[in-house]
Design a protein around this motif. Structure first.
Motif, short mmCIF file in Angstrom:
data_model
loop_
_atom_site.label_atom_id
_atom_site.label_comp_id
_atom_site.label_asym_id
_atom_site.label_seq_id
_atom_site.Cartn_x
_atom_site.Cartn_y
_atom_site.Cartn_z
N ALA A 30 0.75 -0.95 0.13
CA ALA A 30 0.03 0.09 0.12
C ALA A 30 0.74 1.13 -0.22
CB ALA A 30 -0.98 0.10 1.26
N ILE A 31 0.39 2.28 -0.65
CA ILE A 31 0.91 3.80 -0.62
C ILE A 31 -0.13 4.70 0.11
CG2 ILE A 31 0.67 4.14 -2.92
CD1 ILE A 31 3.37 5.50 -2.87
N THR A 32 0.43 5.59 0.87
CA THR A 32 -0.31 6.42 1.24
C THR A 32 0.30 7.85 0.88
OG1 THR A 32 -0.90 4.98 3.31
CG2 THR A 32 -1.26 7.59 3.39
N ILE A 33 -1.02 8.84 0.64
CA ILE A 33 -0.45 10.11 0.23
C ILE A 33 -1.22 11.25 0.91
CG2 ILE A 33 -0.57 11.74 -1.86
CD1 ILE A 33 -1.03 8.13 -2.40
N ASP A 34 -0.49 12.08 1.35
CA ASP A 34 -1.33 13.09 2.27
C ASP A 34 -1.28 14.33 1.50
OD1 ASP A 34 -1.62 11.78 4.79
OD2 ASP A 34 0.42 12.18 5.40
N CYS A 35 -2.41 14.78 1.13
CA CYS A 35 -2.91 16.17 0.71
C CYS A 35 -3.22 17.18 1.21
CB CYS A 35 -3.84 15.86 -0.51
SG CYS A 35 -3.46 14.56 -1.86
N TYR A 36 -2.42 18.37 1.50
CA TYR A 36 -2.51 19.31 2.33
C TYR A 36 -3.39 20.61 1.74
CZ TYR A 36 0.96 17.08 4.99
OH TYR A 36 1.61 16.11 5.85
N TYR A 37 -4.27 21.05 2.47
CA TYR A 37 -4.86 22.28 1.75
C TYR A 37 -5.25 23.37 2.71
CZ TYR A 37 -8.90 19.95 4.33
OH TYR A 37 -9.53 19.00 5.21
N GLU A 38 -5.69 24.74 2.37
CA GLU A 38 -6.01 25.86 3.06
C GLU A 38 -7.03 25.61 3.80
OE1 GLU A 38 -5.65 29.07 0.33
OE2 GLU A 38 -3.71 29.37 0.44
N ALA A 39 -7.41 26.29 4.84
CA ALA A 39 -8.50 26.29 5.81
C ALA A 39 -9.81 26.72 4.99
CB ALA A 39 -8.24 27.17 7.07
N LYS A 40 -9.71 27.51 4.14
CA LYS A 40 -10.72 27.86 3.33
C LYS A 40 -11.52 26.80 2.71
CE LYS A 40 -8.48 29.69 -0.69
NZ LYS A 40 -8.62 30.92 -1.39
N TYR A 41 -11.08 25.42 2.43
CA TYR A 41 -11.74 24.47 1.74
C TYR A 41 -11.91 23.27 2.53
CZ TYR A 41 -9.40 26.82 -2.18
OH TYR A 41 -9.06 27.70 -3.08
N ARG A 42 -11.95 23.56 3.81
CA ARG A 42 -12.47 22.50 4.97
C ARG A 42 -13.84 21.74 4.63
NH1 ARG A 42 -10.70 25.53 10.52
NH2 ARG A 42 -8.70 24.95 10.42
N SER A 43 -14.70 22.59 4.21
CA SER A 43 -16.12 21.97 3.72
C SER A 43 -16.48 21.64 2.37
CB SER A 43 -17.20 23.13 4.18
OG SER A 43 -17.02 24.23 3.23
N HIS A 44 -15.28 21.74 1.62
CA HIS A 44 -15.44 21.37 0.15
C HIS A 44 -15.00 19.77 -0.22
CE1 HIS A 44 -15.49 25.41 -1.65
NE2 HIS A 44 -15.07 25.63 -0.54
N THR A 45 -15.67 19.32 -1.23
CA THR A 45 -15.28 17.74 -1.30
C THR A 45 -13.78 17.61 -2.02
OG1 THR A 45 -17.69 17.62 -1.87
CG2 THR A 45 -16.15 15.98 -3.01
N LYS A 46 -13.23 16.81 -1.43
CA LYS A 46 -11.64 16.32 -1.88
C LYS A 46 -11.89 14.95 -2.62
CE LYS A 46 -11.21 19.25 1.58
NZ LYS A 46 -12.28 19.33 2.64
N TYR A 47 -10.91 15.00 -3.81
CA TYR A 47 -11.04 13.97 -4.57
C TYR A 47 -9.62 13.44 -4.91
CZ TYR A 47 -10.73 17.30 -8.31
OH TYR A 47 -10.46 18.26 -9.12
N TRP A 48 -9.16 12.19 -5.31
CA TRP A 48 -8.05 11.69 -5.92
C TRP A 48 -8.30 11.25 -7.46
CZ3 TRP A 48 -3.08 11.74 -5.29
CH2 TRP A 48 -2.33 10.75 -5.57
N CYS A 49 -7.51 11.77 -8.42
CA CYS A 49 -7.99 11.15 -9.62
C CYS A 49 -6.66 10.61 -10.42
CB CYS A 49 -8.66 12.34 -10.30
SG CYS A 49 -7.86 13.71 -10.55
N HIS A 50 -6.91 9.90 -11.36
CA HIS A 50 -5.66 9.52 -12.29
C HIS A 50 -5.52 10.36 -13.28
CE1 HIS A 50 -3.80 6.50 -15.36
NE2 HIS A 50 -2.80 6.67 -14.06
N GLY A 51 -4.57 11.04 -13.46
CA GLY A 51 -4.18 11.90 -14.55
C GLY A 51 -3.97 13.35 -13.75
N TRP A 52 -3.66 14.32 -14.48
CA TRP A 52 -3.11 15.63 -13.92
C TRP A 52 -3.72 16.78 -14.51
CZ3 TRP A 52 -0.64 18.92 -17.39
CH2 TRP A 52 -0.26 18.34 -18.59
N THR A 53 -4.77 16.67 -15.28
CA THR A 53 -5.62 17.79 -16.00
C THR A 53 -7.24 17.73 -15.35
OG1 THR A 53 -6.68 16.51 -17.76
CG2 THR A 53 -4.49 17.59 -17.98
N LEU A 54 -7.84 18.65 -15.58
CA LEU A 54 -9.30 18.90 -15.07
C LEU A 54 -10.13 17.60 -15.59
CD1 LEU A 54 -9.89 22.69 -15.26
CD2 LEU A 54 -9.57 21.30 -13.09
#
Length: 184
Positions: A30-54
């Protein structure tokens, strides 16, 4: 003229979301990735996707609760500003670009991560170009600060150019108007 200005000002700031840029994993583990974000995004939906564009393919997402989809799980910790993605039983075909993302009404902040999966454990203690993000206050990169200030300077410069062009066009019409009033 105003469309480019509005587009520039609506772009997400690059420091809104960050993680390790390069990760390495071992086949079958297994591999674990921590994604850090600013406080203003606390209530937003977070996701992990394959690829690097929208247009990347979303593998798993969360709105604050732990979620799982196949071999991939995601958990959000809004108090700490971290969401954690775990990919279990990784294969060599899992090698590639992935992105941490946050759903917003405008352009989604995204951070691209490159995952290298190999058959043997690497001998180095750190993966390629990893950065220690334990101290969140020190995460602000130079590019974040440059873009934060730079986009507003660019906005002001475009505004000044627009005003200058309008003034120049008005001033260049004045001699023509005078000659037409004086006659031949």
């Amino acid at each position: 003229m105003w469309v480019p200005i509005l587009l520039i000002c609506s772009l997400p700031v690059s420091g809104a979301l960050w993680a390790e840029k390069y990760l390495s994993g071992v086949v079958g583990r297994a591999i674990t990735i921590d994604c850090y974000y600013e406080a203003k995004y606390r209530s937003h939906t977070k996701y992990w996707c394959h690829g690097w564009t929208l247009q990347c393919s979303v593998l798993v997402e969360t709105n604050g609760q732990h979620r799982r989809s196949g071999r991939v799980s995601i958990a959000d910790n809004p108090e700490e500003g971290i969401f954690t993605v775990t990919m279990e039983d990784v294969h060599s075909r899992d090698t590639g670009r992935y992105s941490c993302g946050i759903t917003t009404p405008g352009a989604n902040p995204m951070f691209s991560v490159y995952l290298q999966v190999s058959n043997a454990e690497q001998t180095t203690t750190q993966s390629m170009n990893t950065v220690n993000f334990k101290n969140k206050e020190n995460h602000q990169s130079k590019s974040y600060l440059i873009w934060s200030v730079g986009r507003w300077l660019l906005f002001a410069l475009l505004g000044i150019c627009t005003i200058s062009i309008n003034w120049f066009m008005r001033e260049s019409k004045k001699p023509e108007e005078l000659s037409s009033q004086l006659g031949p």
